[in-house]
Motif scaffolding. Sequence first.
Motif, PDB file in Angstrom:
ATOM      1  N   SER A   1      -5.208   1.458  -5.021  1.00  0.00           N
ATOM      2  CA  SER A   1      -4.835   1.351  -6.431  1.00  0.00           C
ATOM      3  C   SER A   1      -4.108   2.616  -6.885  1.00  0.00           C
ATOM      4  CB  SER A   1      -6.090   1.112  -7.279  1.00  0.00           C
ATOM      5  OG  SER A   1      -5.768   1.072  -8.658  1.00  0.00           O
TER       6      SER A   1
ATOM      7  N   GLN B   1       3.964  -2.767  -5.727  1.00  0.00           N
ATOM      8  CA  GLN B   1       3.300  -4.000  -6.142  1.00  0.00           C
ATOM      9  C   GLN B   1       2.462  -4.578  -5.019  1.00  0.00           C
ATOM     10  OE1 GLN B   1       5.740  -6.858  -8.198  1.00  0.00           O
ATOM     11  NE2 GLN B   1       4.414  -8.573  -7.630  1.00  0.00           N
TER      12      GLN B   1
ATOM     13  N   GLU C   1      -1.536  -5.289  -5.135  1.00  0.00           N
ATOM     14  CA  GLU C   1      -2.089  -6.623  -4.931  1.00  0.00           C
ATOM     15  C   GLU C   1      -3.156  -6.614  -3.842  1.00  0.00           C
ATOM     16  OE1 GLU C   1       1.459  -8.911  -4.378  1.00  0.00           O
ATOM     17  OE2 GLU C   1       1.683  -9.310  -6.522  1.00  0.00           O
ATOM     18  N   GLU C   2      -2.952  -5.795  -2.812  1.00  0.00           N
ATOM     19  CA  GLU C   2      -3.995  -5.635  -1.788  1.00  0.00           C
ATOM     20  C   GLU C   2      -5.259  -5.037  -2.392  1.00  0.00           C
ATOM     21  OE1 GLU C   2      -2.400  -3.230   1.317  1.00  0.00           O
ATOM     22  OE2 GLU C   2      -0.879  -4.695   1.914  1.00  0.00           O
TER      23      GLU C   2
ATOM     24  N   VAL D   1      -6.256  -5.150  -5.568  1.00  0.00           N
ATOM     25  CA  VAL D   1      -6.889  -6.125  -6.463  1.00  0.00           C
ATOM     26  C   VAL D   1      -7.638  -7.181  -5.660  1.00  0.00           C
ATOM     27  CG1 VAL D   1      -6.369  -8.016  -8.050  1.00  0.00           C
ATOM     28  CG2 VAL D   1      -5.354  -5.765  -8.419  1.00  0.00           C
ATOM     29  N   ALA D   2      -7.031  -7.678  -4.591  1.00  0.00           N
ATOM     30  CA  ALA D   2      -7.688  -8.704  -3.781  1.00  0.00           C
ATOM     31  C   ALA D   2      -8.992  -8.187  -3.193  1.00  0.00           C
ATOM     32  CB  ALA D   2      -6.744  -9.161  -2.670  1.00  0.00           C
TER      33      ALA D   2
ATOM     34  N   LEU E   1      -1.250  -3.066 -11.789  1.00  0.00           N
ATOM     35  CA  LEU E   1      -0.489  -4.188 -11.235  1.00  0.00           C
ATOM     36  C   LEU E   1       0.335  -4.868 -12.325  1.00  0.00           C
ATOM     37  CD1 LEU E   1       0.259  -6.159  -8.980  1.00  0.00           C
ATOM     38  CD2 LEU E   1      -1.873  -7.411  -9.459  1.00  0.00           C
TER      39      LEU E   1
ATOM     40  N   ARG F   1       4.387  -5.346 -12.310  1.00  0.00           N
ATOM     41  CA  ARG F   1       5.056  -6.642 -12.466  1.00  0.00           C
ATOM     42  C   ARG F   1       6.051  -6.621 -13.617  1.00  0.00           C
ATOM     43  NH1 ARG F   1      -0.185 -10.668 -11.391  1.00  0.00           N
ATOM     44  NH2 ARG F   1      -0.066 -10.604  -9.093  1.00  0.00           N
TER      45      ARG F   1
ATOM     46  N   ALA G   1      -2.242 -10.528 -15.125  1.00  0.00           N
ATOM     47  CA  ALA G   1      -3.020  -9.401 -14.599  1.00  0.00           C
ATOM     48  C   ALA G   1      -3.680  -8.629 -15.733  1.00  0.00           C
ATOM     49  CB  ALA G   1      -2.114  -8.473 -13.780  1.00  0.00           C
TER      50      ALA G   1
END
Length: 320
Positions: free
Chosen positions: A185, A202, A206-207, A209-210, A229, A233, A245
């Motif tokens: 992050s 980005q 996204e990694e 957040v997942a 994120l 975006r 998000a």
Amino acid sequence: GGRSGGVWGVVVGGVGFSLFFPGVGRGPSPFPPPAAERRADRRAQQNARVMEYLAGVIKGADPTQQDGRPDVTVRETLARAVADLDGGALEEAPLERAEIRRVLGDAFAGIGLTDEALREYGRALDALASADAPVPATECAVAIQASSLLAHARRGVEAVSFAARAMSAAERSPDRPRDVARAKSALGEALRTEGNDLARAQAVLEESVAALRAMPASQEDLAAALTTLGIARIDRGDLDGARAALEEAIRSNEALGTAGGYRAMFELHNLALAERVAGKLDDAERHGRQALALVERFAGMAHPNRASVLGSLALVLRAR
């Protein structure tokens, strides 16, 4: 026996300090071996120095110790705490010194003093490097704080450097999955600020957040990653994805019971930005005013973040 520790909480000049010191409050073994006795004695001496140091910080905020002044400021109190450390306080207790430096950095950041905060984060990392054994989880946490602060100050190259250090420390952390997700992050935020590869920024976010979505105990970290994120975006023109998000970040704050707290200001501010760009001016104004109320309540009228929120709100009103 297992590891134990203690948390010391103090409030100085309106700034709350929460410090964790491993070993504080540990009960003695009935028949400790000589090496354990020596470690216990050393820890007791360190803890005594910590308490002496904290007592001095609190005493420094006492108006009777400052020629009767009733208006001792947070900045002055923090500066005296730093001077004590610079003068050798806790020199033989690097882990405790690192933790206090980290907390001082957070406090300086909280009142908008970026350079002072970064200095304390750097000194915290120096103290950790001088410890008998590495503490990668703490190194990761301090490097993340430094990277995030640099990103907010638009110093992307430096932010990326500290985020890379956080990633390295996270790989060695006992809580590797969580710390790697948190470091990603920070790295995504730093890469976005640097601006050289927004697609990579980005993807990294996204990694993060997942991974954090799969960790129920990391919802606060998830909200922060979602916020960054969302901004990434926006940068890439995905306004619907940005709103999704940022709205998820707000829901995370609501689930944590922090919807009305200072951190929620960032989500609301950035959501208003996305809505302004998308032409949803009524929503943008509403969320912008909510962000402004939070920053004024928690950070004060002179904080740099208030100027940022006001500037964004002015753009919304001008677009009407």
